[in-house]
Design a protein around this motif. Structure first.
Motif: not given
Length: 89
Positions: A46-51, A57-59
């Motif tokens: 998740k951190n890598v994908l966010q970076r 972003k849609a759930q």
């Protein structure tokens, strides 16, 4: 072979191994500690994908399908709630 060496810990080092935890609890002696790295791997992913701005972003609910080139019935035993398709190569 690991049981013959009297292991104390079993480290699950792959993302799909947590599915085996219930079976491992049945097979392993009660004093063997299972270390599951899945949650840590998911957080880091998740951190890598966010970076990289790649995190959706849609759930939305995921669409999951399993494919096999072996027995469709065997795979359905592992994932009964998901559609399974047999592929003939």
């Amino acid at each position: 072979p690991m049981l013959n060496k009297n292991i104390d810990y079993l480290v699950l080092g792959c993302s799909h191994y947590p599915y085996l935890i219930p079976l491992l609890h049945e097979l392993l002696p009660k004093d063997v500690v299972i270390i599951d790295s899945g949650e840590a791997v998911a957080r880091q992913t998740k951190n890598v994908l966010q970076r990289l701005s790649l995190l959706e972003k849609a759930q939305k609910k995921a669409s999951i399908r399993f494919y096999t080139n072996r027995s469709e019935e065997i795979l359905k035993n592992f994932v009964p709630e998901f559609p399974v398709k047999y592929l003939d190569f």
